[in-house]
Design an enzyme around this catalytic site. Structure first.
Site, PDB file in Angstrom:
ATOM      1  CB  ALA A 594      -0.930   0.001   1.215  1.00 56.69           C
ATOM      2  CG  HIS A 595       2.978   2.201   2.582  1.00 59.55           C
ATOM      3  ND1 HIS A 595       3.410   1.723   3.803  1.00 59.55           N
ATOM      4  CD2 HIS A 595       1.678   2.540   2.757  1.00 59.55           C
ATOM      5  CE1 HIS A 595       2.426   1.785   4.680  1.00 59.55           C
ATOM      6  NE2 HIS A 595       1.350   2.274   4.063  1.00 59.55           N
ATOM      7  CD  GLN A 596       2.206   1.966  -4.028  1.00 58.98           C
ATOM      8  OE1 GLN A 596       1.613   2.998  -4.332  1.00 58.98           O
ATOM      9  NE2 GLN A 596       1.647   1.031  -3.272  1.00 58.98           N
TER      10      GLN A 596
END
Length: 667
Positions: A594-596
């Site tokens: 969910a984090h890039q």
């Protein structure tokens, strides 16, 4: 472009009935919940190569040669009996051929998500047997406070600053600069939703609020990627966790990337400023079942746990508000979550900024080494496409760590590190079955964190233990599928499941490139170093579940290793010792992000960092980046607050540069 025909539709329905068979108590089979139109729309969001692969996969399933893939009868899938169909899928799931594992998981995820995550108005039995009530009735609708531009023909705009993206980065830059008197235009790829637009039905909201309709993934299909794509971006779908960047991470960035501003008082003030604006606090009254389990189990083991600061205002102690917090990843119909939609973008609009949603930027225009604007396509309310041209003095790109490098590459930038160093905070789920109802889809999705394992073996790398949203669609994708009966039985336990996520701060990185059409291609393989840290987190999560009272614990591998617990003690602990010795190739276990971050990283060395310390690209003047792609490395925590702080800091620099320019003109 991918399209369904009668044969492909029929084979998909047969697949859905195999993944979700009609087994008991009137639960309808999978094809009853398979919305083929939504499936087709999701596949059309994929790069051209992936669409062709999916066509080939469905066509293979219609041929007798299919039997060669599993040493079974030479028959098309639909001519196999139910047992043979299941055996074929089981064979693909454990195959040594990466393409078959990829195909299995693509089909499984689509079929189960559409079945369990659909609105289910026509399938009440499915939700009823899970104990899942679905979202409450929506609150009374209110007028949209932001009025977006609605061009119905080719249009040219002029502005001081063009901001591309409206999330944690773009929203903050737009609000700060508009309030300071800049003429700001914000372009957002996704739609503007408000209030009752947020139906909080999984499939509907994933398709509306997320990039690629919630089906964004790495090229090998092994990592599902959730990224907001709507007005407010990731802050509209974030789980409301508002973590400050750990000091050791800021110090690492300053030291290893010659980025000393991360440890200055000025950057700290930017963090404080955005935290005040979005109402970061820990003033919530209670936890849901799985957060309470994380707190109780950690405490019994002598491990420190903390409350997660959340960006919410106007939260009451009512059951209605408590239940609604569990749906915030699907949009906040109550206006409690203080993302950029309710804060910085509103400020920008009130100070004259123009906002254009439903508009995809094809490229940034560049002349004589300077950014001059952008070319884009806007989709009108009636589905037509009109061309948009923008002339701007400065351009700020804030499309996120997947779309930002893709846009810059489409625009002709060629820095060798552009698109490299992709960090994902790779995440796995460890689920426990508890004797009491957990109802983990209600209450704050994340309110408790265990940081015991964040700095393993004397390094800055490790894993955080938190909790995720657990609505049926996403839950059905993360729970391993060994057979239709086994998976359905696990789903029927949904109201008694509590899930912890093991969120890994990854040291190694992946890559974002573009295909011939300019679409982003994502490549990432979990390294041995990061996998070892992840598995330490998995062991810890299992032990915490046991201490908290779970009697069965499901480990995150396709073979479904299952721990049994009696009196708080795991009775078959050898399984935990065997975990590192299992095969962990792509698509042998479920991995999510969910984090890039970090694909356009800033730093002091222009040869290895595409961005200067002020956020400007080293290749093109007046072209800035203000999102998670600018991180020198991953943050190790939910990056929302750090992105907002960096965008705030970058905006102060832009204001200061204009003051210097005005002074120079005066002189």
């Amino acid at each position: 472009m991918f399209s369904l025909n009668p044969a492909r539709s029929a084979v998909l329905q047969a697949l859905a009935d195999t993944f979700v068979p009609a087994l008991a108590e009137g639960i309808p089979a999978g094809s009853a919940g398979l919305n083929l139109e939504k499936l087709q729309d999701a596949i059309r969001e994929q790069p051209e190569g992936a669409q062709k692969e999916f066509c080939q996969l469905l066509d293979l399933l219609e041929k007798p040669l299919l039997g060669l893939t599993w040493f079974g009868p030479l028959k098309p899938f639909r001519k196999l009996d139910a047992t043979q169909r299941e055996q074929l899928l089981q064979s693909w799931a454990s195959s040594n051929l990466p393409q078959l594992r990829k195909g299995f998981h693509a089909l499984r995820k689509l079929c189960t998500l559409l079945y369990y995550g659909g609105s289910m108005a026509e399938l009440p039995a499915a939700w009823g047997h899970l104990g899942y009530p679905g979202p409450d009735d929506r609150p009374v609708d209110t007028p949209k406070p932001i009025h977006t531009l609605q061009p119905d023909a080719d249009t040219t705009y002029e502005c001081d600053v063009l901001v591309i993206g409206s999330g944690a980065g773009g929203g903050v830059v737009a609000g700060e600069l508009a309030e300071a008197g800049y003429d700001v235009l914000v372009i957002e790829k996704g739609p503007y939703c408000h209030g009752c637009d947020f139906t909080q039905r999984e499939v509907d909201m994933l398709g509306t609020l997320y990039d690629a309709k919630g089906t964004l993934a790495t090229q090998d299909g092994s990592i599902g990627i959730l990224a907001g794509s709507c007005l407010g971006g990731g802050t509209t779908v974030n789980w409301a966790g508002a973590f400050r960047t750990p000091d050791y991470v800021l110090q690492e960035w300053a030291r290893e990337h010659q980025a000393s501003h991360f440890t200055t008082l000025e950057f700290k003030e930017s963090i404080n400023a955005v935290a005040r604006t979005i109402g970061v606090n820990t003033n919530y009254a209670r936890h849901n079942g799985q957060n309470q389990a994380l707190w109780d189990g950690s405490t019994k083991l002598g491990q420190e746990v903390k409350l997660i600061p959340r960006n919410e205002k106007g939260l009451s102690d009512s059951d209605e508000h408590f239940r609604s917090l569990g749906y915030s990843s699907l949009g906040d119909a109550h206006g409690i979550k203080q993302g950029t939609l309710n804060t910085y973008l509103l400020t920008a609009f009130e100070h004259g900024a123009r906002i254009l949603a439903d508009t995809k930027v094809d490229r940034v225009t560049i002349a004589s080494g300077r950014a001059t604007g952008a070319e884009a396509v806007h989709r009108t309310a009636d589905g037509r496409e009109v061309r948009i041209s923008v002339r701007a003095k400065r351009v700020v790109v804030a499309g996120g760590a997947i779309q930002t490098p893709a846009l810059l590459l489409r625009s002709g930038l060629k820095h060798p590190h552009l698109g490299q160093h992709l960090h994902l905070h790779p995440t796995v789920i460890v689920a426990g079955r508890y004797p009491q109802a957990m109802n983990s889809w209600h209450g704050p999705s994340m309110s408790v964190v265990n940081d015991t394992y964040t700095m393993l073996h004397g390094t800055n790398f490790g894993a955080k233990l938190e909790t995720p949203p657990t609505h049926p669609g996403l839950l059905s994708m993360v729970l391993p599928w060994r057979s239709g009966k086994q998976h359905q039985e696990m789903m029927r336990d949904a109201d008694h499941l509590g899930s912890f996520i093991v969120l890994t701060r990854d040291r190694e990185g992946g890559r974002v490139s573009i295909d011939k059409n300019g679409a982003p291609l994502i490549d990432y393989v979990l390294s041995d170093f990061d996998r070892a840290n992840m598995l330490e987190g998995v062991r810890a999560a299992a032990q915490i579940h046991a201490a908290a009272g779970a009697h069965t614990i499901y480990l995150p591998h396709g073979t479904l290793p299952t721990l049994q617990v009696e009196n708080g003690q795991i009775t078959n602990p050898a399984l935990l010792d065997q975990l590192p010795h299992l095969s962990w190739k792509p698509n042998q276990f479920g991995l999510y992000s969910a984090h890039q971050m970090s694909t356009c990283r800033m730093g002091g060395d222009a040869a290895t960092h595409p961005l200067k310390l002020n956020g400007e690209t080293v290749e093109v003047q007046n072209l800035f980046v203000a999102d998670g792609s600018a991180f020198p490395a991953c943050s190790g925590v939910n990056p929302m607050l750090t992105i907002m702080a960096l965008a705030h800091f970058t905006a102060q620099g832009l204001k200061a540069s204009r003051a210097v320019e005005k002074q120079a003109v005066t002189v």
